[in-house]
Design a protein around this motif. Structure first.
Motif, PDB file in Angstrom:
ATOM      1  N   HIS A   1       0.893  -1.179   0.000  1.00 41.97           N
ATOM      2  CA  HIS A   1       0.000   0.000   0.000  1.00 41.97           C
ATOM      3  C   HIS A   1       0.917   1.211   0.000  1.00 41.97           C
ATOM      4  O   HIS A   1       1.310   1.715   1.046  1.00 41.97           O
TER       5      HIS A   1
ATOM      6  N   ASP B   1      -6.141   3.072  -2.401  1.00 41.54           N
ATOM      7  CA  ASP B   1      -7.207   3.976  -1.940  1.00 41.54           C
ATOM      8  C   ASP B   1      -8.056   4.514  -3.088  1.00 41.54           C
ATOM      9  O   ASP B   1      -8.700   5.556  -2.958  1.00 41.54           O
TER      10      ASP B   1
ATOM     11  N   TYR C   1     -13.433   7.927   0.843  1.00 39.14           N
ATOM     12  CA  TYR C   1     -13.140   9.207   0.195  1.00 39.14           C
ATOM     13  C   TYR C   1     -14.133   9.531  -0.906  1.00 39.14           C
ATOM     14  O   TYR C   1     -14.806   8.667  -1.453  1.00 39.14           O
TER      15      TYR C   1
ATOM     16  N   HIS D   1      -9.416   0.406   0.658  1.00 40.58           N
ATOM     17  CA  HIS D   1      -9.580   1.210   1.870  1.00 40.58           C
ATOM     18  C   HIS D   1     -11.090   1.183   2.075  1.00 40.58           C
ATOM     19  O   HIS D   1     -11.829   1.806   1.311  1.00 40.58           O
TER      20      HIS D   1
ATOM     21  N   HIS E   1      -4.661  -1.526   5.039  1.00 38.65           N
ATOM     22  CA  HIS E   1      -4.369  -0.884   6.329  1.00 38.65           C
ATOM     23  C   HIS E   1      -5.481  -1.148   7.343  1.00 38.65           C
ATOM     24  O   HIS E   1      -6.115  -0.223   7.872  1.00 38.65           O
TER      25      HIS E   1
ATOM     26  N   ASP F   1       1.609   2.337   3.655  1.00 28.15           N
ATOM     27  CA  ASP F   1       0.660   3.439   3.412  1.00 28.15           C
ATOM     28  C   ASP F   1       1.424   4.764   3.284  1.00 28.15           C
ATOM     29  O   ASP F   1       0.831   5.838   3.379  1.00 28.15           O
TER      30      ASP F   1
HETATM   31 ZN   LIG Z   1      -6.087   4.463   2.730  1.00 28.24          ZN
END
Ligand SMILES: [Zn+2]
Length: 530
Positions: A89, A120, A193, A221, A254, A411
Motif C-alpha cells: 500500500h 485507496d 473518500y 480502503h 491498512h 501506506d
Molecule cells: Zn487508505
C-alpha cells in the motif's frame, strides 16, 4: 516392482548429485555469491545458514556451496539474508516520477525493493503513461500498479453523488480493462473518500469482475474504519461480498479499528475474516505498525455529503447560508470526536499556515482563540490542511499483526528530506516491525515477520517471481544486521532514514552496498502474473 522403484530412486539421486555438482563447476562465473549468511527465505521456515548465488537478475541457487566462481563474493557471516520486502500500500507513485526522489532511498533503507502503487482508489488512471513517467529517470525500486477506482470514476462522472448510468458503468468497465491490460495487479478503491464513497456495492462488484477476468485482486480502503457511517464490521462485510460475488481475492488494506467507537474490534473483525477464509474465500489484510493514521480536513473531517461538487461548492454554501455553515461545523465537530478528540490530531506542513506545523488541532485552536471545528473549516477553505491522528490502540495493532493473513505495508510515500512533518511510516514501517514487534515485543518471530513482508504477497496478489529466496526468483535481496535494524524516524522528527540494511539488491544490482547507497536505479515496472 520394488526393484524398479529403487532404481528410480537411484536415478533420481544421481540427477540431484549431478545437478548439485553442476551448480559449482559451471563455467560461467556467478555474478554474486552471498556467503555464509543466515537465510530467512520468506516462506516462514526456520532461518538457516546458507549461501545465495546470483546470476544476472535472478537467484540461481540457495543452499550450501563449498566452491564456486563468482565475480563478487559478499561475506554475510553474522548477517541475515532475506528476499527484498514488498510494500503493498504505497503512495510513492508521485515521488517515483520525481527525479529527486525516484532513487527511493527511504524505501531501500527499510529493505523495500518493490511497491504497489495507486491504492485507496487514487492515482493515475492511464497506467501506461504512469509507467513511462517512472522509467523516464529510472527508479530505485520495482513498481506494481493498481487501477484506481476513485480516479476513473471522477474521469467518467465527476464527483457526482449518484449511481452511474449504464453508459457510465460501461466506460468505467473499459477503463478497468485497459488498466489490467497494462499489467495492473487489480482494482483499488477508497470508499471513505470522495468520489469512491458515492459508489454502491453493485458498481464495485461489476468493476471487480473485470479485474477478476484477468486474475487480479480487489484492494480496498474500506468504507468506514472509524464509526463514521456503517462502521468497520459492515465495511468488511462489503469487502467480503465483493470477493464472493466478483470471485477474486480481496485485501482489506491498512486494517484498523479506528477511534473510540471501533476500539477493541480487532478480535471480532479477525474472526469474521477467518470465517470467510474457511469458506474458501481469499481474504487478506495489510497493516502499518503505527498508532497514528494520516489524513486531511477534507479527507477525514468534513462530512462526505458536503463535499459533492468540490471545494468551490463548499465555499458557496458556507458563505451563502449561515445555517448551512453551522451544520457543516457541527459535522466537523462530530468527526473530531470520532477521531478521538482535537488533541489527537497533529498538523503536518500547511503551505498557507506554516506556523501550525507540528501543533495539535487543540493547541492551534487555543492559540488562535477559536473552536477546533471552526479552525478546521477555515483551514479547508484557505486551501486545505493535512494531519496525522493518533486514533489506534496498540492492542488492536498487535491483534491484527498476530494473524497469519496480514501483510506489512507502509501506506507511506516518498517525501523530500527536511520538508514538513510527514508520517514516520514513510521512513520506518518495515524496520519498525523488525525492531519493535519482533525484537522488543516478540509479537512475531523474525521468520514470520519476513514472510508477511515477502511471500505472503505472492499468495494474495498475482505475483509469482518475488518474495522468496529460491532458484528462479528475481534477485531482490536484503542483507541486514539484525541487532542494528533501527527505524530512526519519529512523529515529531520524521526525516531520518532507517538503519541496519548492509546490502540491498534490486534485480541483481546493488542499490545499497556496505551500508552506502550506490545510486543504482535498477527498479522495473512489473506486470501481474496470473
Ligand atoms: Zn487508505
Amino acid at each position: 516392482m520394488m526393484t524398479a522403484r529403487l532404481s528410480f530412486l537411484f536415478l533420481l539421486a544421481g540427477w540431484i548429485l549431478a545437478a548439485a555438482a553442476c551448480e559449482v563447476v559451471e563455467e560461467e562465473p556467478y555474478d554474486i555469491w552471498i556467503r555464509g549468511g543466515t537465510v530467512v527465505d520468506g516462506t516462514g521456515v526456520p532461518a538457516r545458514v546458507a549461501d545465495v548465488l546470483i546470476r544476472g537478475t535472478e537467484i540461481d541457487f540457495v543452499g550450501e556451496v563449498e566452491e564456486a566462481e563468482a565475480l563478487e563474493v559478499v561475506d554475510a557471516t553474522g548477517l541475515h539474508v532475506a528476499p527484498g520486502f514488498l510494500d503493498g500500500h504505497s503512495h510513492a507513485a508521485q515521488g517515483l516520477s520525481d527525479p529527486e526522489l525516484s532513487d527511493a532511498r527511504a524505501l531501500l533503507a527499510q529493505g523495500v525493493t518493490s511497491v504497489i502503487v495507486n491504492p485507496d482508489g487514487g492515482g493515475q488512471v492511464d497506467l501506461a503513461a504512469q509507467q513511462e513517467a517512472f522509467l523516464a529517470d529510472g527508479i530505485g525500486v520495482n513498481v506494481f500498479q493498481l487501477v484506481p477506482h476513485g480516479s476513473l470514476r471522477r474521469e467518467v462522472m465527476g464527483d457526482e453523488d449518484r449511481a452511474p448510468t449504464a453508459e457510465e458503468l460501461e466506460a468505467m468497465r473499459a477503463a478497468v480493462r485497459e488498466g489490467m491490460e497494462a499489467g495492473a495487479l487489480g482494482l483499488s478503491t477508497g470508499l471513505f473518500y470522495v468520489p469512491g464513497n458515492y459508489a454502491e456495492t453493485d458498481e464495485l462488484i461489476e468493476l471487480a469482475r473485470v479485474a477478476s477476468e484477468y486474475g487480479g485482486v480487489y484492494h480496498s480502503h474500506v468504507r468506514d474504519e472509524g464509526g463514521y457511517s456503517v462502521g468497520v464490521l459492515a465495511s468488511n462485510e462489503e469487502l467480503i461480498r465483493i470477493a464472493r460475488e466478483a470471485d477474486l481475492p480481496a485485501i482489506h488494506s491498512h486494517i484498523k479499528a479506528f477511534g473510540p467507537r471501533e476500539w477493541g474490534l480487532s478480535e471480532e473483525l479477525s474472526t469474521r475474516i477467518e470465517a470467510a477464509r474457511s469458506e474458501g474465500l481469499e481474504i487478506f489484510a495489510d497493516l502499518y505498525p503505527y498508532e497514528a493514521a494520516g489524513g486531511s480536513v477534507a479527507g477525514i473531517l468534513i462530512p462526505r455529503e458536503e463535499l459533492a461538487g468540490g471545494r468551490e461548492a463548499l465555499l458557496d454554501r458556507v458563505e451563502g447560508d449561515p445555517e448551512e455553515r453551522e451544520r457543516i461545523i457541527n459535522g466537523i465537530r462530530h468527526s473530531i470526536e470520532l477521531e478521538g478528540g482535537a488533541d489527537r490530531i497533529q498538523f503536518r506542513r500547511i503551505a498557507h499556515a506554516p506556523e501550525l506545523e507540528g501543533m495539535t488541532l487543540a493547541e492551534a485552536a487555543e492559540e488562535r482563540g477559536t473552536d477546533p471545528a471552526i479552525l478546521a473549516l477555515d483551514l479547508e477553505l484557505a486551501g486545505g490542511a493535512g494531519f496525522i491522528t493518533f486514533g489506534m490502540l496498540e492492542d488492536d495493532i498487535e491483534a491484527f499483526m498476530a494473524r497469519p493473513w496480514t501483510m506489512i505495508a507502509s501506506d507511506g510515500g516518498l517525501s523530500r528530506m527536511g520538508e514538513g512533518v510527514p508520517h514516520p511510516r514513510n521512513y520506518g514501517a518495515f524496520t519498525r516491525v523488525i525492531e519493535t514487534y519482533v525484537m522488543e515485543r516478540g509479537v512475531l518471530e523474525l521468520e514470520e515477520a519476513i514472510r508477511r513482508m515477502t511471500s505472503l504477497y505472492g499468495e494474495a496478489f498475482p505475483i509469482r517471481d518475488r518474495g522468496v529466496l529460491e532458484e528462479g526468483y528475481a534477485a531482490d535481496v536484503v542483507v541486514f544486521d539484525l541487532d542494528r535494524v533501527h527505524e530512526a524516524t519519529s512523529y515529531l522528527d520524521p526525516h531520518h532514514l532507517s538503519e541496519g540494511m548492509t546490502h540491498v539488491l534490486v534485480n541483481g544490482s546493488f542499490a545499497i552496498r556496505d551500508g552506502e547507497f550506490t545510486g543504482e536505479r535498477a527498479g522495473r515496472t512489473l506486470r501481474l502474473q496470473p
